[in-house]
Design a protein around this motif. Structure first.
Motif, PDB file in Angstrom:
ATOM      1  N   GLU A 180       0.850  -1.186   0.000  1.00  0.00           N
ATOM      2  CA  GLU A 180       0.000   0.000   0.000  1.00  0.00           C
ATOM      3  C   GLU A 180       0.884   1.233   0.000  1.00  0.00           C
ATOM      4  N   THR A 181       0.375   2.326  -0.524  1.00  0.00           N
ATOM      5  CA  THR A 181       1.153   3.551  -0.603  1.00  0.00           C
ATOM      6  C   THR A 181       0.313   4.739  -0.162  1.00  0.00           C
ATOM      7  N   THR A 182       0.978   5.734   0.375  1.00  0.00           N
ATOM      8  CA  THR A 182       0.403   7.062   0.545  1.00  0.00           C
ATOM      9  C   THR A 182       1.411   8.022  -0.066  1.00  0.00           C
TER      10      THR A 182
ATOM     11  N   THR B 113      -5.527  -0.674  -0.757  1.00  0.00           N
ATOM     12  CA  THR B 113      -6.092   0.670  -0.895  1.00  0.00           C
ATOM     13  C   THR B 113      -6.018   1.498   0.378  1.00  0.00           C
ATOM     14  N   ALA B 114      -5.500   0.935   1.458  1.00  0.00           N
ATOM     15  CA  ALA B 114      -5.477   1.662   2.727  1.00  0.00           C
ATOM     16  C   ALA B 114      -4.337   2.677   2.770  1.00  0.00           C
ATOM     17  N   GLN B 115      -4.405   3.558   3.736  1.00  0.00           N
ATOM     18  CA  GLN B 115      -3.363   4.555   3.949  1.00  0.00           C
ATOM     19  C   GLN B 115      -2.100   3.878   4.435  1.00  0.00           C
TER      20      GLN B 115
ATOM     21  N   ASP C 245       2.592   2.629   8.073  1.00  0.00           N
ATOM     22  CA  ASP C 245       2.324   1.946   9.326  1.00  0.00           C
ATOM     23  C   ASP C 245       3.628   1.589  10.034  1.00  0.00           C
TER      24      ASP C 245
ATOM     25  N   ARG D  10      -2.575  13.538   5.177  1.00  0.00           N
ATOM     26  CA  ARG D  10      -3.132  12.259   5.611  1.00  0.00           C
ATOM     27  C   ARG D  10      -4.478  12.444   6.282  1.00  0.00           C
ATOM     28  N   ALA D  11      -5.382  11.534   5.960  1.00  0.00           N
ATOM     29  CA  ALA D  11      -6.666  11.523   6.663  1.00  0.00           C
ATOM     30  C   ALA D  11      -6.424  11.128   8.110  1.00  0.00           C
TER      31      ALA D  11
ATOM     32  N   LYS E 276      -6.876   9.340  11.497  1.00  0.00           N
ATOM     33  CA  LYS E 276      -7.459   8.062  11.916  1.00  0.00           C
ATOM     34  C   LYS E 276      -8.453   8.295  13.040  1.00  0.00           C
TER      35      LYS E 276
END
Length: 471
Positions: A366-368, A393-395, A398, A467-468, A470
């Motif tokens: 996954e990528t941001t 599809t996640a942010q 991590d 970033r959204a 959390k």
């Protein structure tokens, strides 16, 4: 869409030619894979550097509890190893942190059915009196049941909290089950408990309890807190069904020994363009003290260093500097990640990625990334697909150690390993070298090598990301 409209649409689609239909539904063509990236990736499938690092760290150093002599020896070992591998600018960066160490730990049911128990103290646990503590056990099948207990109802008693954890590929069950360890002891203390024991946060069925940190907020006196092996937790629950009061004798003698030295170990593959920024990768050097920390996290430091060495030895400097950090004291509170961000947060980091989930196969990435660098993710998808890695599809971003840097707006890439076996061994005396599968370890190195070859050389600008938040 009405039923009539739907029937009409189906009739029209039936007369479409098969080639035309295929053209309408075919996915976009994958981005081409650079031949040099593919060659580096495929060569890494025969890598022996990562296993050599895991074997050396677990054999020559062993357990590496943060702030202890074991972690100090690990830093010395790490500096020597990274220099021998050819990395540049290798150094240790010390800092100080509060240190907790375990002591004696024993428990037994004294009534109604005497039985000895297998358990281990949780990090930051308080101590029992020197002669131990004997008290009635109040059984809570779930953490939610503990939450519902009235204030003061546990005064002078030992709380037991059950929490069955199922294996999941993405490890999501850890968050759900983990509350019993993360905040359960503090909650039990606030309700008057003299001590707490929990079912280990793990997916195994053996008598090896899982360690791990807990925290007591300011103003809350730490009570003795321990994790029971899964079979012993089941035993207590079976006793409770008999309807007779349960009494336990518990002896835990951990202590805080004040501030001691910990530290991060840093090494680099220098880039050719100082303005292009830093790609930050790594894992944590410390481990719990019950075993040699092979999957948590000798594997992570090994995977990332081995991949970076592949780039180092490729004969061409990457555009961006690759910085490998083996963080200290992650297990006990992420002190290494915070210290790194405090010292290096002003430097231009463009991507951060961390390996801290064992050594089993990477199955998803996954990528941001900022909009300017979206093509980087497409190239990653093409390069990683032959390794059996799908696009999530996640942010991304991590990991406890990169979290302070990621919070500054740095882009992230996650290479997600399978968690189906991880919590069988996590934080137990079974976290040893034999748990590492060399072939799966090599697949990790290949994935990280491909990622670094693409990200560190990407011509696109990789700037800050929004970033959204959390929940």
């Amino acid at each position: 869409m009405t039923k009539r409209t739907l029937i009409a649409a189906l009739a029209v689609s039936a007369v479409l030619s098969i080639p035309a239909l295929a053209q309408r539904t075919a996915p976009p063509a994958p981005a081409p894979v650079d031949a040099k990236v593919a060659a580096l990736r495929d060569a890494a499938l025969k890598d022996d550097v990562a296993y050599d690092i895991v074997e050396g760290l677990t054999t020559e150093v062993g357990a590496r509890l943060a702030g202890t002599e074991g972690e100090a020896r690990a830093r010395v070992w790490a500096v020597a190893k990274l220099k021998a591998l050819g990395f540049k600018n290798v150094r240790a960066e010390p800092y100080r942190m509060p240190v907790w160490v375990r002591g004696e730990e024993r428990a037994e049911i004294v009534a109604p059915f005497p039985q000895k128990l297998a358990l281990t103290a949780l990090g930051n646990s308080g101590a029992t009196p020197a002669e131990g503590l004997t008290a009635e056990v109040v059984v809570f099948p779930t953490y939610g049941d503990l939450v519902a207990a009235p204030a003061g109802s546990l005064t002078g008693k030992i709380a037991y909290v059950g929490n069955t954890m199922a294996p999941t590929q993405d490890g999501s069950s850890y968050g759900a089950a983990g509350a019993a360890r993360f905040v359960g002891p503090a909650l039990a203390a606030s309700k008057g408990a003299a001590a707490i024991v929990i079912r280990s946060i793990g997916t195994d069925t053996n008598r090896l309890p899982h360690a791990g940190n807990t925290n007591f907020p300011a103003g809350t006196t730490a009570i003795p807190a321990a994790a029971l092996s899964a079979p012993d937790a089941t035993l207590i629950e079976a006793m409770a069904k008999r309807g007779k009061p349960i009494r336990m004798k518990l002896l835990l003698t951990p202590r805080h020994i004040g501030e001691q030295e910990s530290g991060n170990v840093i090494a680099e593959v220098p880039g050719s363009d100082p303005k292009a920024g830093i790609v930050l990768i790594g894992g944590h050097l410390d481990s719990w003290d019950l075993a040699t920390g092979a999957i948590d996290d000798a594997s992570g430091v090994a995977i990332t260093a081995a991949a970076a060495k592949r780039i180092l030895d490729s004969g061409k400097r990457p555009r961006r500097t690759i910085r490998v950090v083996w963080w200290g004291s992650e297990e006990v509170g992420g002190f290494g990640g915070r210290d790194y961000a405090a010292k290096h947060g002003s430097e231009r980091h463009v991507v951060a990625a961390e390996s801290d989930f064992g050594a089993d196969r990477v199955w998803r990435f996954e990528t941001t990334l900022p909009d300017s660098a979206k093509p980087v993710a497409d190239r990653l998808a093409s390069a990683l697909a032959p390794l059996g890695i799908v696009r999530g599809t996640a942010q991304a971003g991590d990991g406890a150690d990169i979290a302070p840097i990621v919070a500054l707006g740095v882009a992230g890439v996650d290479l997600n390993q399978s968690g189906l076996r991880y919590f069988d061994t996590h934080h137990t005396a079974d976290d040893t070298l034999d748990r590492v599968d060399p072939e799966q370890l090599r697949q990790n190195v290949a994935a990280w090598t491909a990622m670094l070859a693409i990200v560190a050389n990407a011509p696109e600008e990789i700037g800050p990301v929004q970033r959204a938040q959390k929940p």
